[in-house]
Design a protein around this motif. Structure first.
Motif, PDB file in Angstrom:
ATOM      1  N   LEU A   1       0.837  -1.233  -0.025  1.00 51.11           N
ATOM      2  CA  LEU A   1      -0.237  -0.058   0.040  1.00 51.11           C
ATOM      3  C   LEU A   1       0.897   1.327  -0.018  1.00 51.11           C
ATOM      4  N   GLU A   2       2.013   1.245   0.867  1.00 47.89           N
ATOM      5  CA  GLU A   2       2.953   2.336   0.917  1.00 47.89           C
ATOM      6  C   GLU A   2       3.483   2.543  -0.577  1.00 47.89           C
ATOM      7  N   VAL A   3       3.831   1.549  -1.355  1.00 40.08           N
ATOM      8  CA  VAL A   3       4.317   1.391  -2.667  1.00 40.08           C
ATOM      9  C   VAL A   3       3.296   2.331  -3.513  1.00 40.08           C
ATOM     10  N   ALA A   4       2.166   1.567  -3.505  1.00 36.81           N
ATOM     11  CA  ALA A   4       0.980   2.363  -4.257  1.00 36.81           C
ATOM     12  C   ALA A   4       0.645   3.684  -4.084  1.00 36.81           C
ATOM     13  N   ARG A   5       0.731   4.076  -2.722  1.00 38.60           N
ATOM     14  CA  ARG A   5       0.534   5.481  -2.363  1.00 38.60           C
ATOM     15  C   ARG A   5       1.527   6.518  -3.113  1.00 38.60           C
TER      16      ARG A   5
ATOM     17  N   ASP B   1       3.426   5.716  -5.678  1.00 43.90           N
ATOM     18  CA  ASP B   1       3.329   5.868  -7.244  1.00 43.90           C
ATOM     19  C   ASP B   1       2.101   6.800  -7.530  1.00 43.90           C
ATOM     20  N   ALA B   2       1.113   6.756  -6.738  1.00 44.62           N
ATOM     21  CA  ALA B   2      -0.048   7.642  -6.920  1.00 44.62           C
ATOM     22  C   ALA B   2       0.718   9.208  -6.661  1.00 44.62           C
ATOM     23  N   ALA B   3       1.343   9.309  -5.880  1.00 44.98           N
ATOM     24  CA  ALA B   3       1.747  10.646  -5.390  1.00 44.98           C
ATOM     25  C   ALA B   3       2.937  11.033  -6.685  1.00 44.98           C
ATOM     26  N   ARG B   4       3.638  10.092  -7.074  1.00 44.20           N
ATOM     27  CA  ARG B   4       4.473  10.449  -8.228  1.00 44.20           C
ATOM     28  C   ARG B   4       3.644  10.549  -9.417  1.00 44.20           C
ATOM     29  N   SER B   5       2.727  10.006  -9.741  1.00 43.24           N
ATOM     30  CA  SER B   5       1.773  10.216 -11.041  1.00 43.24           C
ATOM     31  C   SER B   5       1.393  11.695 -10.682  1.00 43.24           C
ATOM     32  N   GLY B   6       0.656  12.158  -9.597  1.00 41.18           N
ATOM     33  CA  GLY B   6       0.236  13.505  -9.396  1.00 41.18           C
ATOM     34  C   GLY B   6       1.480  14.545  -9.620  1.00 41.18           C
ATOM     35  N   ASP B   7       2.626  14.129  -9.141  1.00 39.03           N
ATOM     36  CA  ASP B   7       3.629  15.132  -9.586  1.00 39.03           C
ATOM     37  C   ASP B   7       4.072  15.130 -10.895  1.00 39.03           C
ATOM     38  N   ALA B   8       3.766  13.981 -11.608  1.00 41.06           N
ATOM     39  CA  ALA B   8       4.303  14.025 -13.257  1.00 41.06           C
ATOM     40  C   ALA B   8       2.878  14.952 -13.719  1.00 41.06           C
ATOM     41  N   LEU B   9       1.686  14.794 -13.380  1.00 41.88           N
ATOM     42  CA  LEU B   9       0.685  15.423 -13.853  1.00 41.88           C
ATOM     43  C   LEU B   9       1.024  17.117 -13.676  1.00 41.88           C
ATOM     44  N   GLN B  10       1.445  17.500 -12.583  1.00 42.20           N
ATOM     45  CA  GLN B  10       1.678  18.860 -12.294  1.00 42.20           C
ATOM     46  C   GLN B  10       2.745  19.351 -13.299  1.00 42.20           C
TER      47      GLN B  10
ATOM     48  N   ALA C   1      -8.327  12.770 -11.872  1.00 40.92           N
ATOM     49  CA  ALA C   1      -9.498  11.486 -11.555  1.00 40.92           C
ATOM     50  C   ALA C   1      -8.566  10.373 -11.951  1.00 40.92           C
ATOM     51  N   ALA C   2      -7.662  10.155 -12.883  1.00 39.09           N
ATOM     52  CA  ALA C   2      -6.943   8.888 -13.293  1.00 39.09           C
ATOM     53  C   ALA C   2      -6.123   8.718 -11.976  1.00 39.09           C
ATOM     54  N   ARG C   3      -5.491   9.641 -11.298  1.00 39.96           N
ATOM     55  CA  ARG C   3      -4.581   9.393 -10.397  1.00 39.96           C
ATOM     56  C   ARG C   3      -5.386   8.815  -9.067  1.00 39.96           C
ATOM     57  N   LEU C   4      -6.478   9.783  -8.823  1.00 34.91           N
ATOM     58  CA  LEU C   4      -7.278   9.265  -7.701  1.00 34.91           C
ATOM     59  C   LEU C   4      -7.978   7.785  -7.836  1.00 34.91           C
ATOM     60  N   TYR C   5      -8.299   7.479  -9.116  1.00 33.08           N
ATOM     61  CA  TYR C   5      -8.925   6.006  -9.267  1.00 33.08           C
ATOM     62  C   TYR C   5      -7.882   5.010  -9.155  1.00 33.08           C
ATOM     63  N   ALA C   6      -6.734   5.333  -9.676  1.00 31.95           N
ATOM     64  CA  ALA C   6      -5.603   4.413  -9.707  1.00 31.95           C
ATOM     65  C   ALA C   6      -5.198   4.220  -8.469  1.00 31.95           C
ATOM     66  N   ALA C   7      -5.114   5.182  -7.547  1.00 37.95           N
ATOM     67  CA  ALA C   7      -4.752   4.990  -5.985  1.00 37.95           C
ATOM     68  C   ALA C   7      -5.742   4.174  -5.303  1.00 37.95           C
TER      69      ALA C   7
END
Length: 172
Positions: free
Chosen positions: A82-86, A88-97, A142-148
Protein backbone atom coordinates in the motif's frame (compact mmCIF):
# COMPACT_ATOMS: atom_id res chain seq x y z
CA UNK A 1 -39.78 -78.35 62.61
CA UNK A 2 -38.52 -77.22 65.93
CA UNK A 3 -37.55 -80.80 66.72
CA UNK A 4 -35.40 -81.11 63.68
CA UNK A 5 -33.37 -78.09 64.73
CA UNK A 6 -32.70 -79.70 68.11
CA UNK A 7 -31.26 -82.75 66.45
CA UNK A 8 -28.41 -80.71 64.90
CA UNK A 9 -25.55 -80.44 67.43
CA UNK A 10 -24.49 -76.94 68.58
CA UNK A 11 -20.97 -77.19 67.27
CA UNK A 12 -22.40 -77.62 63.72
CA UNK A 13 -24.35 -74.41 64.17
CA UNK A 14 -21.26 -72.68 65.39
CA UNK A 15 -19.17 -74.07 62.54
CA UNK A 16 -21.74 -73.00 59.94
CA UNK A 17 -21.82 -69.45 61.42
CA UNK A 18 -18.02 -69.29 61.29
CA UNK A 19 -17.98 -70.50 57.67
CA UNK A 20 -20.73 -68.09 56.62
CA UNK A 21 -19.12 -65.19 58.52
CA UNK A 22 -15.70 -66.02 57.05
CA UNK A 23 -17.17 -66.18 53.54
CA UNK A 24 -18.85 -62.83 54.03
CA UNK A 25 -15.64 -61.34 55.40
CA UNK A 26 -13.80 -62.69 52.36
CA UNK A 27 -16.39 -61.14 50.02
CA UNK A 28 -16.09 -57.78 51.82
CA UNK A 29 -12.30 -57.76 51.56
CA UNK A 30 -12.50 -58.67 47.84
CA UNK A 31 -15.03 -55.83 47.31
CA UNK A 32 -12.72 -53.43 49.16
CA UNK A 33 -9.79 -54.50 46.98
CA UNK A 34 -11.91 -54.05 43.84
CA UNK A 35 -12.99 -50.59 45.05
CA UNK A 36 -9.38 -49.61 45.76
CA UNK A 37 -8.38 -50.81 42.28
CA UNK A 38 -11.26 -48.87 40.73
CA UNK A 39 -10.23 -45.72 42.64
CA UNK A 40 -6.69 -46.17 41.33
CA UNK A 41 -7.96 -46.65 37.77
CA UNK A 42 -10.18 -43.59 38.16
CA UNK A 43 -7.23 -41.51 39.36
CA UNK A 44 -5.14 -42.76 36.42
CA UNK A 45 -7.99 -41.96 34.01
CA UNK A 46 -8.38 -38.47 35.46
CA UNK A 47 -4.63 -37.91 35.13
CA UNK A 48 -4.71 -39.15 31.53
CA UNK A 49 -7.68 -36.91 30.68
CA UNK A 50 -6.08 -33.85 32.28
CA UNK A 51 -2.83 -34.51 30.40
CA UNK A 52 -4.74 -34.92 27.13
CA UNK A 53 -6.62 -31.65 27.83
CA UNK A 54 -3.34 -29.88 28.59
CA UNK A 55 -1.83 -31.10 25.30
CA UNK A 56 -4.96 -30.09 23.37
CA UNK A 57 -4.85 -26.61 24.94
CA UNK A 58 -1.17 -26.29 24.07
CA UNK A 59 -1.87 -27.36 20.47
CA UNK A 60 -4.76 -24.89 20.21
CA UNK A 61 -2.56 -22.06 21.51
CA UNK A 62 0.21 -23.02 19.09
CA UNK A 63 -2.24 -23.09 16.17
CA UNK A 64 -3.74 -19.76 17.20
CA UNK A 65 -0.26 -18.23 17.37
CA UNK A 66 0.62 -19.69 13.96
CA UNK A 67 -2.51 -18.26 12.42
CA UNK A 68 -2.00 -14.86 14.03
CA UNK A 69 1.60 -14.79 12.82
CA UNK A 70 0.47 -15.66 9.27
CA UNK A 71 -2.17 -12.93 9.33
CA UNK A 72 0.34 -10.42 10.74
CA UNK A 73 2.87 -11.28 8.02
CA UNK A 74 0.24 -10.82 5.31
CA UNK A 75 -0.85 -7.55 6.90
CA UNK A 76 2.70 -6.23 7.04
CA UNK A 77 3.32 -7.22 3.43
CA UNK A 78 0.06 -5.58 2.36
CA UNK A 79 0.94 -2.40 4.24
CA UNK A 80 4.26 -2.26 2.39
CA UNK A 81 2.51 -2.69 -0.94
CA UNK A 82 0.00 0.00 0.00
CA UNK A 83 2.85 2.38 0.76
CA UNK A 84 4.35 1.65 -2.65
CA UNK A 85 0.96 2.23 -4.31
CA UNK A 86 0.51 5.51 -2.43
CA UNK A 87 4.00 6.63 -3.45
CA UNK A 88 3.22 5.72 -7.09
CA UNK A 89 0.00 7.75 -6.91
CA UNK A 90 1.90 10.71 -5.45
CA UNK A 91 4.52 10.45 -8.21
CA UNK A 92 1.82 10.36 -10.89
CA UNK A 93 0.30 13.48 -9.34
CA UNK A 94 3.71 15.15 -9.50
CA UNK A 95 4.08 14.11 -13.14
CA UNK A 96 0.66 15.56 -13.87
CA UNK A 97 1.70 18.87 -12.29
CA UNK A 98 4.90 18.91 -14.34
CA UNK A 99 2.89 18.30 -17.51
CA UNK A 100 0.51 21.11 -16.56
CA UNK A 101 3.48 23.45 -16.05
CA UNK A 102 4.83 22.50 -19.47
CA UNK A 103 1.48 23.33 -21.06
CA UNK A 104 1.41 26.64 -19.23
CA UNK A 105 4.98 27.39 -20.36
CA UNK A 106 4.15 26.50 -23.97
CA UNK A 107 1.11 28.74 -23.83
CA UNK A 108 3.16 31.61 -22.40
CA UNK A 109 5.83 31.22 -25.09
CA UNK A 110 3.26 31.19 -27.86
CA UNK A 111 1.78 34.46 -26.55
CA UNK A 112 5.15 36.16 -26.49
CA UNK A 113 5.91 35.44 -30.15
CA UNK A 114 6.48 38.64 -32.10
CA UNK A 115 4.73 38.37 -35.45
CA UNK A 116 1.04 39.13 -36.03
CA UNK A 117 0.19 35.84 -37.77
CA UNK A 118 1.58 33.91 -34.86
CA UNK A 119 -0.29 36.19 -32.48
CA UNK A 120 -3.58 35.61 -34.33
CA UNK A 121 -2.98 31.87 -34.46
CA UNK A 122 -1.93 31.98 -30.88
CA UNK A 123 -5.15 33.72 -29.83
CA UNK A 124 -7.24 31.24 -31.79
CA UNK A 125 -5.38 28.29 -30.35
CA UNK A 126 -5.17 29.76 -26.87
CA UNK A 127 -8.75 28.95 -25.97
CA UNK A 128 -8.41 25.45 -27.32
CA UNK A 129 -5.08 24.91 -25.55
CA UNK A 130 -6.53 26.13 -22.25
CA UNK A 131 -9.50 23.83 -22.62
CA UNK A 132 -7.22 20.88 -23.45
CA UNK A 133 -4.90 21.64 -20.56
CA UNK A 134 -7.81 21.99 -18.16
CA UNK A 135 -9.42 18.80 -19.44
CA UNK A 136 -6.11 16.94 -19.31
CA UNK A 137 -5.55 18.18 -15.76
CA UNK A 138 -8.98 17.01 -14.64
CA UNK A 139 -8.64 13.65 -16.37
CA UNK A 140 -5.16 13.18 -14.92
CA UNK A 141 -6.32 14.03 -11.40
CA UNK A 142 -9.29 11.67 -11.68
CA UNK A 143 -7.03 8.94 -13.09
CA UNK A 144 -4.59 9.44 -10.21
CA UNK A 145 -7.39 9.17 -7.64
CA UNK A 146 -8.94 6.13 -9.30
CA UNK A 147 -5.58 4.42 -9.72
CA UNK A 148 -4.69 5.02 -6.08
CA UNK A 149 -8.04 3.67 -4.92
CA UNK A 150 -7.80 0.65 -7.22
CA UNK A 151 -4.26 -0.08 -6.02
CA UNK A 152 -5.29 0.11 -2.37
CA UNK A 153 -8.35 -2.05 -2.85
CA UNK A 154 -6.41 -4.57 -4.93
CA UNK A 155 -3.66 -4.86 -2.33
CA UNK A 156 -6.19 -5.11 0.50
CA UNK A 157 -8.20 -7.77 -1.34
CA UNK A 158 -5.15 -9.89 -2.12
CA UNK A 159 -3.96 -9.53 1.47
CA UNK A 160 -7.32 -10.68 2.74
CA UNK A 161 -7.26 -13.69 0.43
CA UNK A 162 -3.72 -14.63 1.50
CA UNK A 163 -4.62 -14.25 5.18
CA UNK A 164 -7.64 -16.51 4.71
CA UNK A 165 -5.58 -19.09 2.83
CA UNK A 166 -2.83 -19.05 5.47
CA UNK A 167 -5.41 -19.69 8.19
CA UNK A 168 -7.38 -22.27 6.20
CA UNK A 169 -4.37 -24.35 5.12
CA UNK A 170 -3.71 -26.08 8.43
CA UNK A 171 -0.88 -28.61 8.55
CA UNK A 172 -2.27 -31.58 10.56
Amino acid sequence: MDAWLRLVPGWVWLLSLVVIGGGQQLRVSWAQADAAGARGELADYRLEVSERDRRADAQARTEEQRRQKAVDEVGNEAEGKLEVARADAARSGDALQRLQRRFDEAERRSRTCGNSVTAQLSQAAEGEARMRADLLGRVGEAARLYAAEADERGVAGRACERAYESIRNVDP
